[in-house]
Design an enzyme around this catalytic site. Structure first.
Site, short mmCIF file in Angstrom:
data_model
loop_
_atom_site.label_atom_id
_atom_site.label_comp_id
_atom_site.label_asym_id
_atom_site.label_seq_id
_atom_site.Cartn_x
_atom_site.Cartn_y
_atom_site.Cartn_z
N ASP A 126 -7.04 -0.81 4.04
CA ASP A 126 -6.82 -2.28 3.79
C ASP A 126 -7.30 -3.93 3.41
O ASP A 126 -6.44 -4.91 3.63
CB ASP A 126 -5.23 -2.16 3.72
CG ASP A 126 -4.16 -0.67 3.00
OD1 ASP A 126 -4.33 -0.97 2.36
OD2 ASP A 126 -4.22 -0.29 4.13
N ASP A 160 -1.59 -0.23 5.67
CA ASP A 160 -2.19 -0.16 7.31
C ASP A 160 -3.47 0.87 7.48
O ASP A 160 -3.78 0.67 8.62
CB ASP A 160 -1.47 1.00 7.46
CG ASP A 160 -1.89 2.62 6.31
OD1 ASP A 160 -1.61 2.06 4.91
OD2 ASP A 160 -1.97 3.23 7.23
N ASP A 190 0.95 -0.86 0.19
CA ASP A 190 0.40 -0.14 0.24
C ASP A 190 1.13 1.28 -0.03
O ASP A 190 1.93 1.42 0.24
CB ASP A 190 -1.05 0.04 1.20
CG ASP A 190 -1.53 1.94 0.97
OD1 ASP A 190 -2.25 2.22 0.57
OD2 ASP A 190 -1.67 1.85 1.91
#
Ligand code: ADP
Ligand code: MG
Length: 438
Positions: A323, A319, A134
């Site tokens: 996600d 995080d 990410d």
């Protein structure tokens, strides 16, 4: 309406706009549940095999005791042979082959700031063939700063900032924190908002001073963003301006990406909800080529599922709340412990306590080392059992020798696994070379 709400003396009318199962959190939780349900079988398989083996040994022992006397052997001889058989065939070394290396690896990883939630996860980490990262909070520090405030008439910069900060204050998102901090630092008074709603991967909305304020991802693509993250503010549905934010790439991100590419033999992939230009800039800084931007949480999960359908074993590092679905879908999910949201932490299989990306390739290498030791141990244990059992059945294995061989192989296997407790087990030899080469 909260669960457990008690009505006093008045009449209470409640209108259900949508069933509870359709709320964002319920949907994300359902995705998480679906994804985690597919993981248990590995563990169950190991347990089933061990159980059957133990039953088989007991049954075989009875046979070794009962059959020979039928062919003329003495009962005393048959009993001794059966007892020796039960000892040397019992799966002590086999049982100890798997858990000590994995538990030692878990202990070593936790000393280095990586919490691995189970031995199943420790075993699985090393099988990853593709790493998906990410952007915000993972490759970047997750502490963005507001770099530009662009109000649209009739709004002033001050009013725009006050409204945006008020709507963002209840949000846990790194962008939200940046907007509030910027308003406070600029000395702009931030009003109290009501009716706050967050849409993961999109933005927030709230009512501020009687006006509906929304802050979030711009609708149209193709904005010229200079690589910054841009959020759009609307007031009562009309555009009020934009805020541009910039985040710092983590200092160890490029090295971690290079090491992960070397370990998995494939370059990592970047998935983000941010705009393409901002994604590109971070990707270039850390050396990632495969970038997919503008993804909503379920689209991130779909991208992971697609990679897995193509035969990849995906490890996701993330995080945010956004996600969580991809962390759950992935073969292994790793969350950032410092900046990570509660949902990401709860969904992940492993947590980077100190937010060090370098620990991802390190724990992956550690897992592979543990897997190699498990295989080694299984070979040692299996060979010891095969040799001793054959000796006992075909020839005459003295009981003391059988016990010594059995206990010896068990101790050997246990000590072999505990080697992973040493500090050297973590030190990634390749990473030393990387650093020297820089
Ligand atoms: P990433 O995938 O990089 O972690 P997110 O999915 O969390 O990013 O966010 C994607 C985009 O959605 C952001 O770039 C931003 O435009 C918008 N967004 C999400 N949450 C917020 C928020 N609280 N305030 C403003 N914008 C937000
Ligand atoms: Mg993020």
């Amino acid at each position: 309406m909260f669960a457990g709400t008690v009505n006093g003396t008045g009449a209470l009318t409640v209108r259900v706009a949508r069933p509870a199962a359709e709320s964002v959190v319920a949907r994300i939780a359902a995705m998480v549940e679906r994804a985690t349900a597919t993981k248990a079988p590995t563990q169950l398989f190991v347990e089933r095999v061990e159980q059957r083996y133990a039953v088989a040994v007991v049954a075989a022992t009875l046979l070794v005791f009962a059959v020979p006397p039928a062919f003329g052997a003495t009962v005393a001889d048959a009993l001794l042979r059966a007892m020796t058989f039960m000892i040397v065939a019992s799966p002590c070394a086999l049982v100890l082959a798997t858990m000590p290396p994995l538990l030692a690896a878990i202990a070593t990883a936790s000393r280095r700031g990586v919490l691995v939630t189970s031995s199943v996860v420790m075993e699985r980490l090393g099988t990853a063939t593709r790493v998906v990262l990410d952007k915000t909070g993972t490759l970047t520090e997750g502490r963005p700063r507001v770099v530009a405030v662009r109000p649209e008439a009739p709004f002033t910069a001050e009013v725009l900032l006050a409204l945006a900060a008020a709507a963002e204050r209840p949000s846990e998102h790194p962008l939200a924190r940046a907007v509030v901090e910027h308003a406070v630092a600029a000395g702009v008074p931030v009003p109290v908002a009501s009716d706050f709603r967050a849409a993961p991967g999109r933005g927030v909305r709230a009512v501020v001073d009687g006006r509906a304020v929304a802050v979030g991802r711009p609708d149209g693509h193709g904005h010229d963003t200079d690589g910054d993250t841009v959020v759009e503010v609307t007031v009562d549905g009309a555009p009020a301006g934009q805020l541009a934010l910039a985040d710092t790439v983590r200092p160890d991100a490029a090295a971690a990406v290079a090491r992960l590419a070397a370990l998995t033999a494939r370059p990592p992939v970047l998935l983000t909800g941010d705009n393409a230009a901002a994604a590109r800039r971070v990707a270039d800084a850390v050396g990632i080529v495969d970038v997919r931007a503008g993804l909503l949480p379920d689209e991130k999960a779909a991208a992971v599922a697609e990679l897995q359908a193509a035969g990849e074993r995906v490890l996701v590092v993330g995080d945010g709340v956004n996600d969580a679905p991809s962390l759950a879908t992935a073969e292994v999910g790793v969350a950032m412990g410092g900046v990570g949201s509660d949902l990401a932490l709860r969904t992940a299989d492993a947590v980077l306590v100190r937010d060090e990306l370098r620990a991802v390739p390190a724990v992956l290498a550690l897992s592979r080392r543990a897997r190699r030791l498990v295989t080694q141990n299984l070979v040692i244990a299996g060979t010891a059992i095969a040799v001793l059992v054959t000796w006992d059945l075909a020839g005459h294995l003295p009981l003391p020798l059988g016990v010594a061989g059995h206990e010896g192989s068990t101790v050997l296997v246990a000590l072999n696994g505990l080697r992973l407790l040493s500090n050297r087990a973590w030190t990634d030899r390749q990473s030393h070379k990387d650093r020297e080469g820089q």
